[in-house]
Motif scaffolding. Sequence first.
Motif, PDB file in Angstrom:
ATOM      1  N   GLN A 133       1.013  -1.038   0.059  1.00  0.00           N
ATOM      2  CA  GLN A 133       0.102   0.418   0.201  1.00  0.00           C
ATOM      3  C   GLN A 133       0.806   1.194   0.010  1.00  0.00           C
ATOM      4  OE1 GLN A 133      -2.409  -0.509   2.951  1.00  0.00           O
ATOM      5  NE2 GLN A 133      -3.606  -2.015   2.348  1.00  0.00           N
ATOM      6  N   ILE A 134       2.325   0.865   1.002  1.00  0.00           N
ATOM      7  CA  ILE A 134       2.767   2.680   0.777  1.00  0.00           C
ATOM      8  C   ILE A 134       3.182   2.537  -0.809  1.00  0.00           C
ATOM      9  CG2 ILE A 134       5.078   3.268   1.607  1.00  0.00           C
ATOM     10  CD1 ILE A 134       4.249   2.005   4.084  1.00  0.00           C
ATOM     11  N   ALA A 135       3.952   1.807  -1.052  1.00  0.00           N
ATOM     12  CA  ALA A 135       4.698   1.508  -3.107  1.00  0.00           C
ATOM     13  C   ALA A 135       3.412   1.723  -3.547  1.00  0.00           C
ATOM     14  CB  ALA A 135       5.078   0.203  -3.072  1.00  0.00           C
ATOM     15  N   GLU A 136       2.081   1.551  -2.795  1.00  0.00           N
ATOM     16  CA  GLU A 136       1.045   2.431  -4.487  1.00  0.00           C
ATOM     17  C   GLU A 136       0.783   3.178  -4.094  1.00  0.00           C
ATOM     18  OE1 GLU A 136      -2.176  -0.164  -3.566  1.00  0.00           O
ATOM     19  OE2 GLU A 136      -1.021  -1.887  -4.387  1.00  0.00           O
ATOM     20  N   THR A 137       1.220   4.324  -3.128  1.00  0.00           N
ATOM     21  CA  THR A 137       0.883   5.704  -2.507  1.00  0.00           C
ATOM     22  C   THR A 137       2.266   6.538  -3.079  1.00  0.00           C
ATOM     23  OG1 THR A 137      -0.112   5.125  -0.589  1.00  0.00           O
ATOM     24  CG2 THR A 137       0.190   7.625  -0.881  1.00  0.00           C
ATOM     25  N   LEU A 138       3.072   5.896  -3.065  1.00  0.00           N
ATOM     26  CA  LEU A 138       4.603   6.622  -3.899  1.00  0.00           C
ATOM     27  C   LEU A 138       4.020   6.495  -5.262  1.00  0.00           C
ATOM     28  CD1 LEU A 138       7.241   5.458  -1.329  1.00  0.00           C
ATOM     29  CD2 LEU A 138       6.691   6.783  -1.374  1.00  0.00           C
ATOM     30  N   SER A 139       3.551   5.591  -5.524  1.00  0.00           N
ATOM     31  CA  SER A 139       3.760   4.947  -7.052  1.00  0.00           C
ATOM     32  C   SER A 139       2.713   6.329  -8.003  1.00  0.00           C
ATOM     33  CB  SER A 139       3.162   3.844  -7.399  1.00  0.00           C
ATOM     34  OG  SER A 139       4.318   2.925  -6.915  1.00  0.00           O
ATOM     35  N   GLY A 140       1.747   6.728  -6.321  1.00  0.00           N
ATOM     36  CA  GLY A 140       0.523   7.386  -7.278  1.00  0.00           C
ATOM     37  C   GLY A 140       1.407   8.625  -7.129  1.00  0.00           C
ATOM     38  N   THR A 141       1.911   9.552  -6.045  1.00  0.00           N
ATOM     39  CA  THR A 141       2.680  10.266  -6.289  1.00  0.00           C
ATOM     40  C   THR A 141       3.591  10.901  -7.328  1.00  0.00           C
ATOM     41  OG1 THR A 141       2.090  10.309  -3.502  1.00  0.00           O
ATOM     42  CG2 THR A 141       3.671  12.059  -4.352  1.00  0.00           C
ATOM     43  N   ILE A 142       4.595   9.806  -7.689  1.00  0.00           N
ATOM     44  CA  ILE A 142       5.688   9.685  -8.410  1.00  0.00           C
ATOM     45  C   ILE A 142       4.588  10.122  -9.881  1.00  0.00           C
ATOM     46  CG2 ILE A 142       7.371   8.952  -9.375  1.00  0.00           C
ATOM     47  CD1 ILE A 142       7.715   7.568  -7.218  1.00  0.00           C
ATOM     48  N   GLY A 143       3.316  10.282 -10.203  1.00  0.00           N
ATOM     49  CA  GLY A 143       3.476   9.627 -11.093  1.00  0.00           C
ATOM     50  C   GLY A 143       2.381  10.897 -11.205  1.00  0.00           C
ATOM     51  N   THR A 144       1.469  11.552 -10.386  1.00  0.00           N
ATOM     52  CA  THR A 144       1.475  13.107 -10.380  1.00  0.00           C
ATOM     53  C   THR A 144       2.257  13.790 -10.150  1.00  0.00           C
ATOM     54  OG1 THR A 144      -0.475  12.140  -8.576  1.00  0.00           O
ATOM     55  CG2 THR A 144       0.033  14.454  -9.199  1.00  0.00           C
ATOM     56  N   MET A 145       3.857  13.911  -9.868  1.00  0.00           N
ATOM     57  CA  MET A 145       4.600  14.488 -10.421  1.00  0.00           C
ATOM     58  C   MET A 145       5.086  14.238 -11.367  1.00  0.00           C
ATOM     59  SD  MET A 145       4.983  16.343  -7.702  1.00  0.00           S
ATOM     60  CE  MET A 145       6.564  17.249  -7.721  1.00  0.00           C
TER      61      MET A 145
END
Length: 271
Positions: A133-145
């Motif tokens: 879940q942490i990795a998915e959150t980080l991936s979502g943040t990186i995708g937004t950036m």
Amino acid sequence: WKLAAGRLFSDDEERAGKAVCIIGNTVKRELFGNQSPLGNSIRVKTFDCEVIGLLAAKGQSSMGQDQDDTVLMPMKTAQRRLTGTLDIGTIMISLKDSTDSTVVMTQLRSLLRERRKLADNVDDNFNVMDTKQIAETLSGTIGTMTALLGAVAAVSLLVGGIGIMNIMLVSVTERTREIGIRLAIGALENEVLLQFLIEAVVLSAFGGLVGVVLAFFACFGLSTVMGMPFLFNPKINLMAFSFSAAIGVIFGYVPARRAAQLDPIAALRHE
């Protein structure tokens, strides 16, 4: 793990009064260089610890931490010689790829509540987290950036393309008589079109080359100041240079087409 032959990473040595450990590649490189660390000892606070194994290289984690800068030792050794307590702050559990992490988290929560003797109306006094879940959150943040940076780059390309188009339109206006002479002595429309397209591509490609060179030195300088590794990727830089050349073709077509369609007689009369 690259363990020494016939050795098990357990509490057997601790019961014999001998501390053992397994180290990561970063620790091995800093302390032993190119030599084998197996059988040698390292100093951990106030006691010596024999190295019996070497962890396989893992690199940085998703949080940017060096996973090779690690020293592992038996739990009883760490409790008795380092922490001085039997408390365990964190337990890490590895799951098989086919395992449903939600079911495992539910079972762990039930087991911990039972071991801690928590009533049904009492909240958990522990946390169970799924790193996925942490990795998915980080991936979502990186995708937004990444999308945000892509939008900024697209606007920059658009502004640069409009600037090139304006420059080429001014050039066509100032060279109207030249274009008229070329058309009058037999130049074809396609030849005039190709001439101005080449000028636009050269202009944009030169700007792209200057940008790549400036970005190279800027990134190199920042990596030196911040102490971060610098990696030059030729494919990415070649792609950026190709985009700059393509911008010249796209935005230079309209001025080039306008120059090719000029009436030779009207162009020769232009002042």
